[in-house]
Scaffold this active site. Structure first.
Site, PDB file in Angstrom:
ATOM      1  N   ASN A  54       0.884  -1.096  -0.137  1.00 25.49           N
ATOM      2  CA  ASN A  54       0.204   0.003  -0.001  1.00 25.49           C
ATOM      3  C   ASN A  54       0.930   1.264   0.015  1.00 25.49           C
ATOM      4  OD1 ASN A  54      -2.020   1.958   0.480  1.00 25.49           O
ATOM      5  ND2 ASN A  54      -2.426   1.281   2.550  1.00 25.49           N
ATOM      6  N   TRP A  55       1.138   1.795  -1.006  1.00 22.52           N
ATOM      7  CA  TRP A  55       1.981   3.056  -1.261  1.00 22.52           C
ATOM      8  C   TRP A  55       1.433   4.313  -0.455  1.00 22.52           C
ATOM      9  CZ3 TRP A  55       4.982   3.430  -6.563  1.00 22.52           C
ATOM     10  CH2 TRP A  55       5.942   2.388  -6.523  1.00 22.52           C
ATOM     11  N   LYS A  56       0.312   4.442  -0.466  1.00 20.30           N
ATOM     12  CA  LYS A  56      -0.521   5.319   0.048  1.00 20.30           C
ATOM     13  C   LYS A  56      -0.263   6.792  -0.869  1.00 20.30           C
ATOM     14  CE  LYS A  56      -0.406   3.514   4.807  1.00 20.30           C
ATOM     15  NZ  LYS A  56      -0.403   3.979   6.139  1.00 20.30           N
ATOM     16  N   GLU A  93      -6.200  -4.733  10.526  1.00 19.66           N
ATOM     17  CA  GLU A  93      -4.915  -3.796  10.686  1.00 19.66           C
ATOM     18  C   GLU A  93      -5.473  -2.838  12.040  1.00 19.66           C
ATOM     19  OE1 GLU A  93      -2.816  -2.478   7.010  1.00 19.66           O
ATOM     20  OE2 GLU A  93      -4.757  -1.227   7.005  1.00 19.66           O
TER      21      GLU A  93
HETATM   22  P1  PGA Z   1       2.344   0.549   8.080  1.00 17.01           P
HETATM   23  O1  PGA Z   1       0.821   0.776   7.177  1.00 17.01           O
HETATM   24  O2  PGA Z   1       2.726  -0.688   7.390  1.00 17.01           O
HETATM   25  O3  PGA Z   1       3.081   1.855   7.429  1.00 17.01           O
HETATM   26  O4  PGA Z   1       1.989   0.220   9.322  1.00 17.01           O
HETATM   27  C1  PGA Z   1       0.212  -0.135   6.823  1.00 17.01           C
HETATM   28  C2  PGA Z   1      -1.296   0.286   6.233  1.00 17.01           C
HETATM   29  O5  PGA Z   1      -1.439   1.413   6.515  1.00 17.01           O
HETATM   30  O6  PGA Z   1      -1.980  -0.568   5.441  1.00 17.01           O
END
Ligand code: PGA
Length: 260
Positions: A7-9, A163
């Site tokens: 998930n690159w956001k 999550e």
């Molecule tokens: P993180 O994010 O691996 O940086 O904790 C996970 C996500 O938000 O899907």
């Protein structure tokens, strides 16, 4: 076959897409394609990613959100069908950042989920408790509520991402026993909701997964993969996770053949 979902956001550059796909494909190929890798970049990189990923059987593509309507006067939004057309076979929905920063309710997420299934994509539906909910002993109730409300009327293949909100980007993770217990709970709930006939619902874990903790989390039988944020953006750190988990994720010749 276990999933590793990147998930690159709202990070990454167009120039990174090609290198990332080629580096990750190479390492996943060396690991006998033991992982089903899904790259979820910004939507603006999807078409570019599709061009490179099409030549290689080791990386699938996903989006990070969609609108619930197929088309309409929704300035700035993108439908699931449009994302599918741009190359996304998966769509992350209900991420905690969307729930909190965009005020998305579980009802909206259920609408989006149905739209994603209709567009022949696989929704990756995120659920997870806050720190105060866990500390109060309400983690299971919170996840149950989010799950039942976010999946109302959803029929079709899907992935659930557990999550915990407090684990995202914090460097903290639940204990392995806590992850196992929550994944078992989610799988049982999915059977009760008649989403799947057996405990076959795919449940991945997300929240501060990195090359150091990935192997122990991915080795848990109830964990069908990981959703990775910050450690997924550079190909080096993502490849390090593939390397770390290859011994716990046996290859699947059938998957390879189906992508060939
Ligand atoms: P993180 O994010 O691996 O940086 O904790 C996970 C996500 O938000 O899907």
């Amino acid at each position: 076959m276990k999933y590793l979902i990147a998930n690159w956001k709202m990070y990454g550059e167009a120039s990174q897409v090609r290198t990332w796909i080629s580096d990750v494909s190479k390492v996943n190929a060396q690991a006998n394609a033991s992982l089903h890798v899904v790259l979820c970049p910004s939507n603006v990189f999807l078409s570019e990613a599709k061009r490179y990923a099409a030549k290689l059987p080791y990386v699938s593509l996903g989006a990070q959100d969609c609108h619930f309507e197929k088309h309409g006067a929704y300035t700035g939004d993108i439908s699931a069908a449009m994302l599918k057309n741009a190359g996304a076979d998966y769509i992350i929905l209900g991420h905690s950042e969307r729930r909190s920063l965009h005020f998305e309710t579980s009802e909206i997420i259920a609408n989006k989920c149905r739209a994603a299934v209709k567009a022949s994509t696989i929704p990756i539906v995120c659920v997870g408790e806050s720190k105060s909910e866990r500390d109060a002993g309400h983690a299971l109730q919170c996840v149950q509520k989010q799950l039942t409300e976010s999946l109302t009327g959803v029929k079709g293949e899907l992935i659930i991402a557990y999550e915990p909100v407090w684990a995202i980007g914090s460097g903290q993770t639940p204990m392995l026993e806590e992850i196992t217990a929550m994944h078992q709970f989610i799988k049982t709930l999915c059977v009760e909701m008649q989403l799947t006939r057996d405990s076959a619902t795919c449940v991945v874990y997300g929240g501060s997964v990195n090359a150091t903790n990935a192997a122990s989390i991915m080795a848990l039988p109830e964990v069908d993969g990981a959703l990775i944020g910050s450690a997924s953006i550079s190909s080096e750190s993502f490849c390090a996770i593939i390397e770390a988990t290859r011994s716990v994720t046996p290859s699947d010749a059938k998957y390879m053949a189906s992508r060939a």
